[in-house]
Structure formats: C-alpha cells, structure tokens
Design a protein around this motif. Structure first.
Motif, short mmCIF file in Angstrom:
data_model
loop_
_atom_site.label_atom_id
_atom_site.label_comp_id
_atom_site.label_asym_id
_atom_site.label_seq_id
_atom_site.Cartn_x
_atom_site.Cartn_y
_atom_site.Cartn_z
N GLY A 236 0.71 -1.20 -0.19
CA GLY A 236 0.05 -0.10 -0.03
C GLY A 236 0.92 1.42 -0.06
N PRO A 237 1.88 1.54 0.83
CA PRO A 237 2.60 2.67 0.77
C PRO A 237 3.45 2.97 -0.23
N TYR A 238 3.58 1.89 -1.18
CA TYR A 238 4.41 2.11 -2.46
C TYR A 238 3.86 2.52 -3.62
N TYR A 239 2.46 2.74 -3.60
CA TYR A 239 1.71 3.26 -4.91
C TYR A 239 0.41 3.72 -4.33
N ASP A 240 -0.30 4.31 -5.23
CA ASP A 240 -1.83 4.90 -5.00
C ASP A 240 -2.54 4.03 -4.75
N ALA A 241 -2.83 3.03 -3.98
CA ALA A 241 -3.87 2.03 -3.94
C ALA A 241 -5.11 2.18 -3.89
N GLY A 242 -5.94 1.79 -4.98
CA GLY A 242 -7.43 2.11 -4.79
C GLY A 242 -8.16 1.38 -3.68
N PRO A 243 -9.30 1.75 -3.27
CA PRO A 243 -9.98 0.86 -2.24
C PRO A 243 -10.31 -0.61 -2.47
N TYR A 244 -10.25 -0.92 -3.59
CA TYR A 244 -10.65 -2.24 -4.00
C TYR A 244 -9.72 -2.95 -4.96
N ASP A 245 -8.40 -2.30 -4.94
CA ASP A 245 -7.09 -3.05 -5.50
C ASP A 245 -6.94 -4.47 -5.08
N ARG A 246 -6.57 -5.32 -5.56
CA ARG A 246 -6.12 -6.57 -5.19
C ARG A 246 -4.60 -6.98 -5.68
N GLY A 247 -3.93 -7.65 -4.94
CA GLY A 247 -2.53 -8.35 -5.37
C GLY A 247 -2.56 -9.88 -5.40
N ILE A 248 -1.43 -10.25 -5.89
CA ILE A 248 -1.31 -11.68 -6.01
C ILE A 248 0.13 -12.09 -5.78
N HIS A 249 0.20 -13.24 -4.83
CA HIS A 249 1.44 -14.07 -4.88
C HIS A 249 1.16 -15.47 -5.52
N MET A 250 2.18 -15.92 -6.22
CA MET A 250 1.81 -17.15 -6.97
C MET A 250 3.04 -18.07 -6.83
N LEU A 251 2.68 -19.32 -6.64
CA LEU A 251 3.62 -20.49 -7.06
C LEU A 251 2.96 -21.53 -7.48
N VAL A 252 3.58 -22.38 -8.23
CA VAL A 252 3.36 -23.61 -8.87
C VAL A 252 4.14 -24.66 -8.18
N GLY A 253 3.56 -25.45 -7.47
CA GLY A 253 4.44 -26.34 -6.76
C GLY A 253 4.51 -27.77 -7.27
N GLU A 254 3.72 -28.19 -8.39
CA GLU A 254 3.84 -29.59 -9.12
C GLU A 254 4.64 -29.23 -10.21
N GLU A 255 5.70 -30.11 -10.30
CA GLU A 255 6.71 -29.90 -11.70
C GLU A 255 5.79 -30.24 -12.90
N ARG A 256 5.02 -31.26 -12.93
CA ARG A 256 4.35 -31.72 -14.03
C ARG A 256 3.41 -30.43 -14.62
N TYR A 257 3.09 -29.66 -13.86
CA TYR A 257 2.06 -28.55 -14.29
C TYR A 257 2.96 -27.12 -14.64
N ARG A 258 4.23 -27.40 -14.77
CA ARG A 258 4.95 -25.91 -15.01
C ARG A 258 4.90 -25.72 -16.78
N GLY A 259 5.36 -24.68 -17.15
CA GLY A 259 5.45 -24.45 -18.53
C GLY A 259 4.52 -23.21 -18.97
N PRO A 260 5.05 -22.59 -19.97
CA PRO A 260 4.32 -21.39 -20.61
C PRO A 260 2.93 -21.60 -20.95
N HIS A 261 2.55 -22.75 -21.35
CA HIS A 261 1.38 -23.27 -21.90
C HIS A 261 0.29 -23.39 -20.69
N ARG A 262 0.91 -23.95 -19.53
CA ARG A 262 0.05 -23.95 -18.29
C ARG A 262 -0.09 -22.54 -17.53
N VAL A 263 0.96 -21.58 -17.61
CA VAL A 263 0.76 -20.31 -17.20
C VAL A 263 -0.26 -19.71 -17.83
N ALA A 264 -0.25 -19.86 -19.19
CA ALA A 264 -1.39 -19.18 -20.06
C ALA A 264 -2.78 -19.57 -19.90
N SER A 265 -2.85 -20.63 -19.00
CA SER A 265 -4.17 -21.01 -18.50
C SER A 265 -4.73 -20.49 -17.08
#
Length: 334
Positions: A236-265
């Motif tokens: 929040g302090p690092y940009y002018d956040a709107g009241p309903y802005d949301r953020g995301i942290h992401m990780l893919v844990g399973e190796e078999r589901y890695r790859g650009p085609h999976r991320v594109a889904s």
C-alpha cells in the motif's frame, strides 16, 4: 479467421454441455441436448457477422452462442447479429448492445458476465463501510468464501482450470512440500517445518485482508495463490492503491504442471476470477522479485505493465499492475 480453434463441445461448470453441429453453412447450438439457436457465420470488419435463423429462449441462446463463438475464435472482438430482437434482459446484462449496424456483442463485455464461472460466495455487492487500521483507511472486507470459487473449461488445454480456497487440514502437507522445494524457496524464502507452516497458514486464515487459493487442473492441485487487498497490505505505501485494488502472490508447486502453456491457462483464470469477484476492483498488482524475469514476462503477456522497481525491507521488487480495462480489452480467455 486465422486463430480458429476446433471446438464442437464445451463442458459447463454446472455439468451441462454446449454442443454445435453443422449442416452445410447452418450451425445448430444445443444446451444439454436442447437446440437453442441456428445460425450462419460470415466475416465482418472487425469480427464475425452472425445471421440468426432460429432461436429459443433468446437470452440463453445469446449467451450460448457468444460463449461458443468467443471461445472458438479467441482473436474475435465483436459479433454483429442479424435476424433477432434481443430481450430487455440481454441488453441489461450487456450480452448485446445496439449500434448503427444493429445489435452487437463485444468480447470484453461477454467475459465480464459472472455466470457460470463464479462459484459460491463473492465479494460483489458487499456494503461499503470505511474502517481504519494502522493509520490506513479502507473498506471493511467481506467474509472469506469457502470451497470452490471459480471453474472454467480451458479450450486450448482441453480440460478444467479451477480455484478453491485452501483447507489447512487437506492442503498442509502439500503446501509444506511446495515451500521446501529449492525452486520455490529461491523466491519465496519460506522454508520451514510442518508445524511452522501450519501456524503460518492459520495466521493467514485469520487475516481478513488476504485469501489463500489452491489452483487445480482437472481437480488436481498444482499451485498456491495468496490474494490480498492492496490498500492495507505492505504494498500500500509504495503506490496509490485504490480501495478495491487486489494483489497476488503465486507459486506452482507441481513440476508436471509447469510451462508457459500452463501459465497461459492459470494466470488469466486467476485474474478473471478476481475481476469478476468484485466489479469495484479496477487494478490488480503483483510484486515479484525484480530479477524474476520469467514471472515478470508471464505477467506482461497477460497485460501487466512494469510500473517501477522499488525496495521492500526484505527484497527489491518490481511493481506490476494490470487494469480491468486492459485485461478485458485483450481478454486472452477461451
């Protein structure tokens, strides 16, 4: 059209099926075996011209035709209809809009329809009441949902992408294994014991500003997403956040589901869910480590832009931002 996908059957999240059959130039769309619309297609500038020959229950028929056409033609931005009069409900929901050429449907509006992708409780319509915490003013946040929150059949992968809320008892061992993976730990830096991870997830569960999700391909868990309201978050302090802005942290844990085609889904699906969950959300942000070029590149393909690099106390990060307008204008869903 140049980017046509060969699609004749689209499963729906409620268990129904949308099917298309052909007889010469005539196409018949059926929902659960019941014909809803017969139509003929021809190119238009820009998009597709749709000549409606017969239809039943116009609102449902328009939705079914729009879904099949936009899923099958992922580059198509507009459908121009002839041979129908739209019911007031179809205009009220934005399925069709009047134009100088008649009635038209826009890809950007279609994918903002919440049905049938959203599942269960949403944040939409939760009454706004400002509260204060730690010197920050923000809207009181709604109760967290439980269970599955989003499901959509991904045409390109030929399978389901879904999101459900994390269940500590069900997902603890999985989360623990993912966080202790050297690949994940290199960026998340949250290795620890099973009990440490239990305590961490319990703390997150009690925090009203964040929501923990498990991503699944065909109901098989593959990744963890921590979703947060940005204004009261550390970002929040690092940009002018709107009241309903949301953020995301992401990780893919399973190796078999890695790859650009999976991320594109999964990445467009996660973004789609968050913009549908509350129409007041106008911007999504993410703050990957500044040197995580692979993740930054994936975000940029969906429409995020790199606003700046900045220093958290614990890492140097890149502020990535995506507006609702940009996402739905490009709308990589199919």
């Amino acid at each position: 059209m140049s980017d046509t996908l060969n699609v004749d059957c689209l499963p729906l999240p409620d268990g129904g099926v949308l099917r298309v059959s052909r007889a010469g130039e005539r196409l018949t769309l059926a929902l659960d075996g019941q014909p809803r619309m017969q139509l003929r297609l021809s190119p238009a500038q820009p998009g597709l011209a749709v000549s409606v020959l017969e239809y039943d229950d116009i609102d449902e028929a328009l939705w079914a035709a729009g879904y099949w056409l936009f899923a099958r033609h992922p580059e198509c931005q507009r459908l121009l209809w002839s041979g129908l009069e739209a019911a007031p409900e179809s205009r009220a929901t934005g399925l069709v809009v009047p134009s100088s050429e008649g009635l038209e449907s826009w890809r950007s509006q279609f994918w903002q329809q919440p049905r049938p992708w959203l599942r269960g409780q949403t944040s939409a319509g939760y009454p706004q009441r400002p509260v204060m915490a730690n010197g920050v003013r923000f809207p009181q946040r709604p109760p967290k949902p439980e269970g599955e929150v989003y499901r959509r059949y991904d045409v390109r992968l030929g399978g389901w992408i879904s999101l459900r809320t994390l269940d500590i008892e069900q997902d603890l061992e999985r989360y623990h294994r993912w966080q202790n993976s050297p690949r994940v730990a290199a960026f998340w830096e949250e290795e620890g014991s099973l009990e440490q991870h239990r305590e961490h997830l319990q703390a997150l569960a009690g925090d009203p500003h964040c929501l923990q999700l498990i991503g699944c391909f065909d109901d098989d868990p593959f990744g963890f997403f921590d979703v947060y309201w940005a204004r009261e978050d550390r970002i929040g302090p690092y940009y002018d956040a709107g009241p309903y802005d949301r953020g995301i942290h992401m990780l893919v844990g399973e190796e078999r589901y890695r790859g650009p085609h999976r991320v594109a889904s999964w990445l467009p699906a996660l973004v789609h869910y968050l913009f549908l969950d509350d129409p007041r959300t106008q911007t999504l942000v993410s703050e990957p480590r500044w040197d995580n070029e692979r993740m930054i590149s994936h975000l940029q393909r969906v429409g995020f832009h790199r606003q700046k690099d900045f220093d958290f106390p614990h890492k140097r990060a890149s502020l990535m931002a995506l507006t609702r307008e940009c996402f739905f204008d490009r709308c990589p869903l199919c």
